[in-house]
Design an enzyme around this catalytic site. Sequence first.
Site, PDB file in Angstrom:
ATOM      1  N   GLY A 330       0.701  -1.286  -0.030  1.00  0.00           N
ATOM      2  CA  GLY A 330      -0.057  -0.038  -0.101  1.00  0.00           C
ATOM      3  C   GLY A 330       0.820   1.141  -0.102  1.00  0.00           C
ATOM      4  N   TRP A 333       2.384   1.543  -3.195  1.00  0.00           N
ATOM      5  CA  TRP A 333       1.242   2.177  -4.379  1.00  0.00           C
ATOM      6  C   TRP A 333       1.235   3.628  -4.613  1.00  0.00           C
ATOM      7  CZ3 TRP A 333      -2.810   5.302  -3.889  1.00  0.00           C
ATOM      8  CH2 TRP A 333      -3.751   5.203  -5.040  1.00  0.00           C
ATOM      9  N   HIS A 334       1.558   4.176  -3.540  1.00  0.00           N
ATOM     10  CA  HIS A 334       1.386   5.657  -3.300  1.00  0.00           C
ATOM     11  C   HIS A 334       2.562   6.252  -4.270  1.00  0.00           C
ATOM     12  CE1 HIS A 334      -1.355   5.072  -0.242  1.00  0.00           C
ATOM     13  NE2 HIS A 334      -1.807   6.499  -0.541  1.00  0.00           N
ATOM     14  N   GLY A 335       3.716   5.832  -4.390  1.00  0.00           N
ATOM     15  CA  GLY A 335       4.947   6.357  -4.947  1.00  0.00           C
ATOM     16  C   GLY A 335       6.005   5.476  -4.778  1.00  0.00           C
ATOM     17  N   PHE A 496       0.163  10.244  -7.832  1.00  0.00           N
ATOM     18  CA  PHE A 496       0.115   8.657  -7.469  1.00  0.00           C
ATOM     19  C   PHE A 496      -0.716   8.089  -8.656  1.00  0.00           C
ATOM     20  CE2 PHE A 496       0.171  10.806  -3.149  1.00  0.00           C
ATOM     21  CZ  PHE A 496       1.404  10.870  -3.118  1.00  0.00           C
TER      22      PHE A 496
END
Length: 496
Positions: A330, A333-335, A496
């Site tokens: 997770g 996923w953001h960066g 993102f």
Amino acid sequence: MLFHSVAFVVFFVIVYGLYLALQGRTPPRPRSPRFIAQNLLLLAASLVFYGWWDWRFLLLMLATAGVDHLVAVRIVQSDRASRRRLLLLVSLVSNLGVLGFFKYFNFFAESVAEGLSLLGIEAHPALLRVALPVGISFYTFQSLSYTIDVYRGHLRPSRSIFSFWLFVSFFPQLVAGPIERATHLLPQVENPRRIDPAQVDLGVWLILWGFFKKLVVADNLAIVANAIFAHPERASGPELYLGAVAFAGQIYGDFSAYSDIARGLCKLMGFDLMLNFRIPYAAASPSDFWNRWHISLSTWLRDYLYIPLGGNRRGTVVTQRNLMLTMLLGGLWHGAAWNYVLWGAFHGLVLVAYRPFQRRIDRVAAPSSADPTDRTPPPGWRGFKLALLRLVMFHLVLVGWILFRCRSLQEIGGYFRGLFAGWSTLAEALAGTHFADVVFFAAPIVLMELWQHRTGDLSAPTRLSLAPRALLYTVLLAAMMVWGVRDAVEFIYFQF
């Protein structure tokens, strides 16, 4: 094309006017010319909206979505389990391969080079010189939900590739969510919509409140957060704490504003998007926080990653492993940066640490009566414990936001060192401009959410009678005119 730009306002007015003209006085029948024309209009509008940034990425999105549409049809047609698994793998490789190539190639190449340099081996990896496609993380997960649900037998394949393309590219929520499930949004795409006056009323409120949160709350708190995070070495401990609080308000105001506006635009057209935020800073535990924050992502990770890994069904150690893996991914996923990995790891550790005490926390946080909608404060000692739990959880989230906002490990270390120094200047910090700005611009959203929490109704403003509601809307519009940041600042989650 930003929601709060003149270009988008003109764009939406034109699209909505044509949409209403095709809607007519009664909803069009399924597969009627009016219904097909409505969907083609929305698809064309979505392609224009996304192509506004870069038309080449538009072709990329349509191509990967086309693969998923074909795979889903073949999955249903196949009577062999091995072939069905292979087809699902094709979808996973197609989506995650494209996402990994554009978003993570440079990150992993640079990380390997840095690791080799620690061993005395010099490496000069070839790096990509391309921009990250806008919203790729969002539409990739949305499209993946379709093929996975078809594979699981939860959904029939879409009848039309044009309907599926509209599901993937639907412009209100394309760039920053919510991440819709095919089981929820695709049936709305494939069937006529009814425009209900009550939903239009709610949509107008969500759009207005979303614009207020973005222009007045988030963008003004961003000025404070950016000033402090830009030069943390010059700030005292209280100022660094204030910077973290300002960023907490900024990212919540900014991201929830996008979700509100997206949901509001959809309400006007007869669509219903899932709720993405539910007063997250009132959470009493980490699991409670993730049931309130970015709900579309947290539930996606739960249903398509955590539970398939085994969830909490295979003992304590496996459960802890699954929590950590889910939160690490997770974060990633953001960066493509180590600060996001650390942010995910931190939240994973907090979930693991809280897990033995979760049932006791749930008993404290439970409604004080048998009625689950009861929002009256719990009495006495339990009320104090609940307030303490929320205060602790807010500060744990605050630690996470520092990891999220700082751009390097050195900056993170420096920020935390400074955070615990210089508290002799607390009085100066409280008297400073930054403190006054944070209190002033955060107060409206705090007061609104206290009202929503107290009533147990996130749509409480729409329940007001005409006169007080008109007054509230007028005050919000006036505040946007007076204090709204004039520059069109991009939404945080666009990156993102």
